[in-house]
Design a protein around this motif. Structure first.
Motif, PDB file in Angstrom:
ATOM      1  N   ALA A 250       0.831  -1.199   0.000  1.00  0.00           N
ATOM      2  CA  ALA A 250       0.000   0.000   0.000  1.00  0.00           C
ATOM      3  C   ALA A 250       0.867   1.250   0.000  1.00  0.00           C
ATOM      4  O   ALA A 250       0.518   2.256  -0.606  1.00  0.00           O
ATOM      5  CB  ALA A 250      -0.924  -0.005   1.216  1.00  0.00           C
ATOM      6  N   ALA A 251       1.984   1.222   0.675  1.00  0.00           N
ATOM      7  CA  ALA A 251       2.855   2.395   0.763  1.00  0.00           C
ATOM      8  C   ALA A 251       3.413   2.776  -0.602  1.00  0.00           C
ATOM      9  O   ALA A 251       3.658   3.949  -0.866  1.00  0.00           O
ATOM     10  CB  ALA A 251       3.989   2.119   1.740  1.00  0.00           C
ATOM     11  N   ASN A 252       3.609   1.808  -1.462  1.00  0.00           N
ATOM     12  CA  ASN A 252       4.176   2.096  -2.779  1.00  0.00           C
ATOM     13  C   ASN A 252       3.150   2.670  -3.746  1.00  0.00           C
ATOM     14  O   ASN A 252       3.523   3.204  -4.782  1.00  0.00           O
ATOM     15  CB  ASN A 252       4.776   0.825  -3.384  1.00  0.00           C
ATOM     16  N   GLY A 253       1.871   2.586  -3.424  1.00  0.00           N
ATOM     17  CA  GLY A 253       0.846   3.011  -4.365  1.00  0.00           C
ATOM     18  C   GLY A 253       0.135   4.287  -3.987  1.00  0.00           C
ATOM     19  O   GLY A 253      -0.917   4.582  -4.538  1.00  0.00           O
ATOM     20  N   LEU A 254       0.677   5.084  -3.054  1.00  0.00           N
ATOM     21  CA  LEU A 254      -0.005   6.305  -2.653  1.00  0.00           C
ATOM     22  C   LEU A 254       0.183   7.409  -3.685  1.00  0.00           C
ATOM     23  O   LEU A 254       1.173   7.452  -4.410  1.00  0.00           O
ATOM     24  CB  LEU A 254       0.520   6.785  -1.291  1.00  0.00           C
ATOM     25  N   LEU A 255      -0.781   8.331  -3.722  1.00  0.00           N
ATOM     26  CA  LEU A 255      -0.742   9.424  -4.684  1.00  0.00           C
ATOM     27  C   LEU A 255       0.310  10.466  -4.307  1.00  0.00           C
ATOM     28  O   LEU A 255       0.599  10.669  -3.130  1.00  0.00           O
ATOM     29  CB  LEU A 255      -2.117  10.098  -4.733  1.00  0.00           C
ATOM     30  N   ASN A 256       0.811  11.132  -5.282  1.00  0.00           N
ATOM     31  CA  ASN A 256       1.736  12.256  -5.127  1.00  0.00           C
ATOM     32  C   ASN A 256       2.991  11.920  -4.338  1.00  0.00           C
ATOM     33  O   ASN A 256       3.606  12.803  -3.749  1.00  0.00           O
ATOM     34  CB  ASN A 256       1.029  13.442  -4.459  1.00  0.00           C
ATOM     35  N   GLY A 257       3.347  10.679  -4.235  1.00  0.00           N
ATOM     36  CA  GLY A 257       4.562  10.292  -3.540  1.00  0.00           C
ATOM     37  C   GLY A 257       4.489  10.409  -2.031  1.00  0.00           C
ATOM     38  O   GLY A 257       5.506  10.468  -1.364  1.00  0.00           O
ATOM     39  N   TRP A 258       3.275  10.454  -1.476  1.00  0.00           N
ATOM     40  CA  TRP A 258       3.123  10.545  -0.019  1.00  0.00           C
ATOM     41  C   TRP A 258       3.567   9.250   0.623  1.00  0.00           C
ATOM     42  O   TRP A 258       3.551   8.178   0.021  1.00  0.00           O
ATOM     43  CB  TRP A 258       1.685  10.793   0.359  1.00  0.00           C
ATOM     44  N   ASP A 259       3.950   9.329   1.886  1.00  0.00           N
ATOM     45  CA  ASP A 259       4.229   8.115   2.629  1.00  0.00           C
ATOM     46  C   ASP A 259       3.110   7.898   3.651  1.00  0.00           C
ATOM     47  O   ASP A 259       2.265   8.764   3.862  1.00  0.00           O
ATOM     48  CB  ASP A 259       5.599   8.171   3.314  1.00  0.00           C
ATOM     49  N   ILE A 260       3.103   6.725   4.239  1.00  0.00           N
ATOM     50  CA  ILE A 260       2.026   6.338   5.149  1.00  0.00           C
ATOM     51  C   ILE A 260       1.957   7.279   6.348  1.00  0.00           C
ATOM     52  O   ILE A 260       0.872   7.673   6.776  1.00  0.00           O
ATOM     53  CB  ILE A 260       2.221   4.875   5.615  1.00  0.00           C
ATOM     54  N   ALA A 261       3.094   7.679   6.901  1.00  0.00           N
ATOM     55  CA  ALA A 261       3.095   8.540   8.092  1.00  0.00           C
ATOM     56  C   ALA A 261       2.468   9.896   7.802  1.00  0.00           C
ATOM     57  O   ALA A 261       1.697  10.418   8.615  1.00  0.00           O
ATOM     58  CB  ALA A 261       4.521   8.716   8.600  1.00  0.00           C
ATOM     59  N   THR A 262       2.752  10.464   6.644  1.00  0.00           N
ATOM     60  CA  THR A 262       2.167  11.756   6.281  1.00  0.00           C
ATOM     61  C   THR A 262       0.662  11.631   6.083  1.00  0.00           C
ATOM     62  O   THR A 262      -0.111  12.472   6.561  1.00  0.00           O
ATOM     63  CB  THR A 262       2.820  12.295   5.001  1.00  0.00           C
ATOM     64  N   LEU A 263       0.244  10.587   5.407  1.00  0.00           N
ATOM     65  CA  LEU A 263      -1.181  10.368   5.187  1.00  0.00           C
ATOM     66  C   LEU A 263      -1.913  10.186   6.516  1.00  0.00           C
ATOM     67  O   LEU A 263      -2.988  10.749   6.730  1.00  0.00           O
ATOM     68  CB  LEU A 263      -1.392   9.142   4.298  1.00  0.00           C
ATOM     69  N   GLN A 264      -1.322   9.431   7.425  1.00  0.00           N
ATOM     70  CA  GLN A 264      -1.937   9.207   8.729  1.00  0.00           C
ATOM     71  C   GLN A 264      -2.017  10.504   9.527  1.00  0.00           C
ATOM     72  O   GLN A 264      -3.043  10.815  10.127  1.00  0.00           O
ATOM     73  CB  GLN A 264      -1.142   8.166   9.507  1.00  0.00           C
ATOM     74  N   LYS A 265      -0.951  11.286   9.507  1.00  0.00           N
ATOM     75  CA  LYS A 265      -0.928  12.541  10.261  1.00  0.00           C
ATOM     76  C   LYS A 265      -2.017  13.490   9.772  1.00  0.00           C
ATOM     77  O   LYS A 265      -2.790  14.025  10.570  1.00  0.00           O
ATOM     78  CB  LYS A 265       0.439  13.199  10.139  1.00  0.00           C
ATOM     79  N   TRP A 266      -2.102  13.693   8.464  1.00  0.00           N
ATOM     80  CA  TRP A 266      -3.069  14.643   7.935  1.00  0.00           C
ATOM     81  C   TRP A 266      -4.497  14.133   8.045  1.00  0.00           C
ATOM     82  O   TRP A 266      -5.431  14.933   8.201  1.00  0.00           O
ATOM     83  CB  TRP A 266      -2.720  15.017   6.505  1.00  0.00           C
ATOM     84  N   SER A 267      -4.703  12.833   7.980  1.00  0.00           N
ATOM     85  CA  SER A 267      -6.063  12.321   8.163  1.00  0.00           C
ATOM     86  C   SER A 267      -6.509  12.486   9.615  1.00  0.00           C
ATOM     87  O   SER A 267      -7.671  12.816   9.873  1.00  0.00           O
ATOM     88  CB  SER A 267      -6.162  10.862   7.730  1.00  0.00           C
ATOM     89  N   LEU A 268      -5.601  12.319  10.576  1.00  0.00           N
ATOM     90  CA  LEU A 268      -5.958  12.543  11.974  1.00  0.00           C
ATOM     91  C   LEU A 268      -6.214  14.020  12.254  1.00  0.00           C
ATOM     92  O   LEU A 268      -7.130  14.362  13.023  1.00  0.00           O
ATOM     93  CB  LEU A 268      -4.863  12.006  12.893  1.00  0.00           C
ATOM     94  N   ILE A 269      -5.441  14.907  11.635  1.00  0.00           N
ATOM     95  CA  ILE A 269      -5.695  16.346  11.783  1.00  0.00           C
ATOM     96  C   ILE A 269      -7.067  16.694  11.215  1.00  0.00           C
ATOM     97  O   ILE A 269      -7.850  17.421  11.832  1.00  0.00           O
ATOM     98  CB  ILE A 269      -4.577  17.158  11.104  1.00  0.00           C
ATOM     99  N   TYR A 270      -7.383  16.162  10.043  1.00  0.00           N
ATOM    100  CA  TYR A 270      -8.691  16.419   9.429  1.00  0.00           C
ATOM    101  C   TYR A 270      -9.826  15.892  10.303  1.00  0.00           C
ATOM    102  O   TYR A 270     -10.823  16.588  10.510  1.00  0.00           O
ATOM    103  CB  TYR A 270      -8.752  15.775   8.036  1.00  0.00           C
ATOM    104  N   LEU A 271      -9.694  14.690  10.813  1.00  0.00           N
ATOM    105  CA  LEU A 271     -10.745  14.129  11.653  1.00  0.00           C
ATOM    106  C   LEU A 271     -10.915  14.921  12.945  1.00  0.00           C
ATOM    107  O   LEU A 271     -12.029  15.129  13.415  1.00  0.00           O
ATOM    108  CB  LEU A 271     -10.449  12.655  11.962  1.00  0.00           C
TER     109      LEU A 271
END
Length: 56
Positions: free
Chosen positions: A15-36
């Motif tokens: 899953a980490a290799n297929g994220l958009l815009n070259g994001w990594d899992i930690a960045t995606l998790q951080k911003w999704s928690l901020i949004y929530l």
């Protein structure tokens, strides 16, 4: 009939290799928690303001 497993991952690394815009899992998790967190805060504020403006 065999279904293609394009969206199936066998490991978290897949899953980490297929994220958009070259994001990594930690960045995606951080911003999704901020949004929530912000959306939950906005939800509570709307209910509190509605309660305070209620007539009577």
């Amino acid at each position: 009939m065999a279904f293609p497993s394009v969206l199936a991952f066998s490991t978290a690394g897949d899953a980490a290799n297929g994220l958009l815009n070259g994001w990594d899992i930690a960045t995606l998790q951080k911003w999704s928690l901020i949004y929530l967190g912000l959306s939950s805060l906005a939800f509570v504020v709307v209910w509190v303001v509605g309660y305070l403006r209620k007539p009577g």
